[in-house]
Motif scaffolding. Structure first.
Motif, PDB file in Angstrom:
ATOM      1  N   ILE A  72     -23.717  27.239  -8.559  1.00 44.09           N
ATOM      2  CA  ILE A  72     -22.826  28.154  -7.907  1.00 44.09           C
ATOM      3  C   ILE A  72     -21.957  26.644  -7.068  1.00 44.09           C
ATOM      4  N   ALA A  73     -23.081  26.166  -6.385  1.00 45.52           N
ATOM      5  CA  ALA A  73     -22.136  25.151  -5.197  1.00 45.52           C
ATOM      6  C   ALA A  73     -20.647  23.937  -6.309  1.00 45.52           C
ATOM      7  N   ALA A  74     -21.072  23.998  -7.832  1.00 48.33           N
ATOM      8  CA  ALA A  74     -20.534  23.473  -7.908  1.00 48.33           C
ATOM      9  C   ALA A  74     -18.821  24.499  -8.400  1.00 48.33           C
ATOM     10  N   GLY A  75     -18.878  26.003  -8.209  1.00 48.60           N
ATOM     11  CA  GLY A  75     -18.201  26.224  -7.901  1.00 48.60           C
ATOM     12  C   GLY A  75     -18.065  27.476  -8.996  1.00 48.60           C
ATOM     13  N   ALA A  76     -19.665  28.102  -9.782  1.00 50.57           N
ATOM     14  CA  ALA A  76     -19.962  29.129 -10.312  1.00 50.57           C
ATOM     15  C   ALA A  76     -19.105  30.271 -10.348  1.00 50.57           C
ATOM     16  N   PRO A  77     -18.596  31.219 -11.393  1.00 53.31           N
ATOM     17  CA  PRO A  77     -18.249  32.529 -10.263  1.00 53.31           C
ATOM     18  C   PRO A  77     -19.040  33.334 -10.908  1.00 53.31           C
ATOM     19  N   ALA A  78     -20.175  33.204  -9.859  1.00 60.54           N
ATOM     20  CA  ALA A  78     -21.169  34.642  -8.927  1.00 60.54           C
ATOM     21  C   ALA A  78     -21.072  34.552  -7.990  1.00 60.54           C
ATOM     22  N   ASP A  79     -21.959  36.313  -7.491  1.00 55.73           N
ATOM     23  CA  ASP A  79     -20.805  37.348  -7.131  1.00 55.73           C
ATOM     24  C   ASP A  79     -22.733  37.518  -5.892  1.00 55.73           C
ATOM     25  N   ILE A  80     -23.757  36.821  -6.325  1.00 51.49           N
ATOM     26  CA  ILE A  80     -24.843  37.172  -5.958  1.00 51.49           C
ATOM     27  C   ILE A  80     -26.220  36.407  -6.108  1.00 51.49           C
ATOM     28  N   TYR A  81     -26.860  35.421  -5.219  1.00 52.78           N
ATOM     29  CA  TYR A  81     -27.725  34.804  -5.885  1.00 52.78           C
ATOM     30  C   TYR A  81     -29.020  35.246  -5.238  1.00 52.78           C
ATOM     31  N   ILE A  82     -29.599  34.908  -6.046  1.00 53.58           N
ATOM     32  CA  ILE A  82     -31.754  35.500  -5.762  1.00 53.58           C
ATOM     33  C   ILE A  82     -32.262  34.609  -6.014  1.00 53.58           C
ATOM     34  N   SER A  83     -32.644  33.327  -5.351  1.00 56.05           N
ATOM     35  CA  SER A  83     -33.716  32.478  -5.781  1.00 56.05           C
ATOM     36  C   SER A  83     -35.283  32.568  -5.512  1.00 56.05           C
ATOM     37  N   ALA A  84     -35.959  31.856  -6.558  1.00 54.93           N
ATOM     38  CA  ALA A  84     -37.190  32.437  -6.076  1.00 54.93           C
ATOM     39  C   ALA A  84     -38.040  31.455  -5.015  1.00 54.93           C
ATOM     40  N   ASN A  85     -37.625  30.790  -4.295  1.00 51.56           N
ATOM     41  CA  ASN A  85     -37.309  29.832  -3.517  1.00 51.56           C
ATOM     42  C   ASN A  85     -36.532  29.969  -1.810  1.00 51.56           C
ATOM     43  N   GLU A  86     -37.026  29.488  -0.586  1.00 49.45           N
ATOM     44  CA  GLU A  86     -36.028  29.873   0.093  1.00 49.45           C
ATOM     45  C   GLU A  86     -35.220  28.109   0.708  1.00 49.45           C
ATOM     46  N   LYS A  87     -35.901  27.672  -0.174  1.00 53.60           N
ATOM     47  CA  LYS A  87     -35.698  26.025  -0.718  1.00 53.60           C
ATOM     48  C   LYS A  87     -34.172  25.966  -1.043  1.00 53.60           C
ATOM     49  N   TRP A  88     -33.642  26.531  -2.516  1.00 54.61           N
ATOM     50  CA  TRP A  88     -32.669  26.434  -2.817  1.00 54.61           C
ATOM     51  C   TRP A  88     -31.384  26.790  -2.268  1.00 54.61           C
ATOM     52  N   MET A  89     -31.684  28.115  -1.659  1.00 57.50           N
ATOM     53  CA  MET A  89     -31.422  29.601  -0.927  1.00 57.50           C
ATOM     54  C   MET A  89     -30.719  28.152   0.371  1.00 57.50           C
ATOM     55  N   ASP A  90     -31.371  28.105   0.828  1.00 62.77           N
ATOM     56  CA  ASP A  90     -31.343  26.964   2.783  1.00 62.77           C
ATOM     57  C   ASP A  90     -30.061  25.355   2.274  1.00 62.77           C
ATOM     58  N   TRP A  91     -30.631  25.429   0.688  1.00 65.56           N
ATOM     59  CA  TRP A  91     -29.782  24.329   0.154  1.00 65.56           C
ATOM     60  C   TRP A  91     -28.003  24.567   0.308  1.00 65.56           C
ATOM     61  N   LEU A  92     -28.072  26.360  -0.166  1.00 67.54           N
ATOM     62  CA  LEU A  92     -26.883  26.336  -0.735  1.00 67.54           C
ATOM     63  C   LEU A  92     -26.104  27.147   0.658  1.00 67.54           C
ATOM     64  N   ASN A  93     -27.219  27.050   1.519  1.00 66.58           N
ATOM     65  CA  ASN A  93     -26.219  27.461   3.089  1.00 66.58           C
ATOM     66  C   ASN A  93     -25.813  26.338   3.388  1.00 66.58           C
ATOM     67  N   ASP A  94     -26.449  25.412   3.573  1.00 64.74           N
ATOM     68  CA  ASP A  94     -25.770  24.006   3.920  1.00 64.74           C
ATOM     69  C   ASP A  94     -24.491  24.301   3.285  1.00 64.74           C
ATOM     70  N   GLN A  95     -24.413  24.074   2.094  1.00 63.99           N
ATOM     71  CA  GLN A  95     -22.923  24.034   1.661  1.00 63.99           C
ATOM     72  C   GLN A  95     -21.659  24.939   2.271  1.00 63.99           C
TER      73      GLN A  95
END
Length: 273
Positions: A72-95
């Protein structure tokens, strides 16, 4: 201890993006959802039911949360993301990639130790006195999602560390790309034990649960969900809201997940006041 289901509050400015009934005729947009591998069966069922109800096609991309977040951070065409932990959602938020005010915790899970159904390993209470490494042979391995990046593996490392087992177990791990791959190793008998989510064990008739890791041995296992881009269309928002509601909660519960958010209350967006 089961997670309590709570009332979900969604800002009015967010819901106004998706005016209209969830049960309306088909929309022109398709929806692309990137979801953690451990959600595979549940999210496939939910997407199928939603498509039958609305006519909106839901495309799914299922893999490790870390893999999906990087895509997703590299530009993949996603509309919704569901993560299995907070870490990777936090990471995308930081991006700066996700729509921050759409983020909600949707589900919860627990961590279990599994074995093939024909295993002679007896059920055990997992405590600090449990020598997990002693449950396998000298040349055998315990299957787990890679603790360096897979959420299930990260939780496993945290639990084993809390229980004083990490140093003994770490050299005995068979590290998999995602939690479903770890499950498959145990299903095929290639690993005599595995550490996976409870929901993974529940969907397989080829493994059995040997024990459950204490809830206080690792952070709460929660699944956050968010829209990826502020320009996401009505269809993506409506599907996100539906996933947070009671119909989807029933589906997730059938697969062993604890639903956290079950209903929506529209409130004014304080940022707009």
């Amino acid at each position: 201890m089961p997670h309590l289901r709570r009332l979900l509050v969604v800002p009015l400015s967010l819901l106004l993006l998706g005016l209209g009934s969830i049960a309306a005729p088909a929309w022109s947009e398709d929806i692309t959802v990137f979801a953690a591998a451990s959600l595979t069966n549940a999210i496939e069922t939910a997407a199928q039911q939603y498509e039958e109800k609305t006519g909106t096609h839901v495309r799914l991309s299922l893999a490790s949360s870390s893999t999906l977040a990087r895509q997703i951070a590299a530009g993949a065409p996603a509309d919704i993301y569901i993560s299995a932990n907070e870490k990777w959602m936090d990471w995308l938020n930081d991006q700066g990639v996700i729509q921050a005010n759409s983020r909600q915790d949707i589900l919860a899970n627990s961590l279990v130790l599994i074995a093939p159904t024909n295993s002679t390993t007896l059920p055990t209470d997992i405590t600090k006195n449990t020598e997990i490494a002693d449950l396998i042979g000298h040349d055998e391995r315990i299957a787990v999602g890679d603790p360096d990046h897979v959420p299930a593996g990260i939780y496993a490392k945290q639990a084993l560390t809390t229980l004083g087992q990490w140093d003994a177990v770490n050299p005995r791990l068979a590290r998999a790309d995602n939690v479903r791959s770890a499950l498959a190793l145990v299903e095929r008998g290639e690993a005599p034990l595995g550490i996976v989510y409870r929901t993974d064990a529940m969907i397989s008739d080829r493994v059995k649960i040997i024990g459950t890791f204490p809830a206080d041995s690792h952070p709460s296992i929660t699944y956050p969900i968010a829209l990826i881009d502020p320009q996401d269309g009505d269809a993506a928002l409506k599907f996100l809201v539906w996933l947070l509601g009671d119909d989807a909660a029933t589906i997730f519960a059938d697969y062993g997940f604890d639903a956290i958010a079950t209903s929506v209350t529209i409130t004014p967006d304080t940022a707009a006041q």
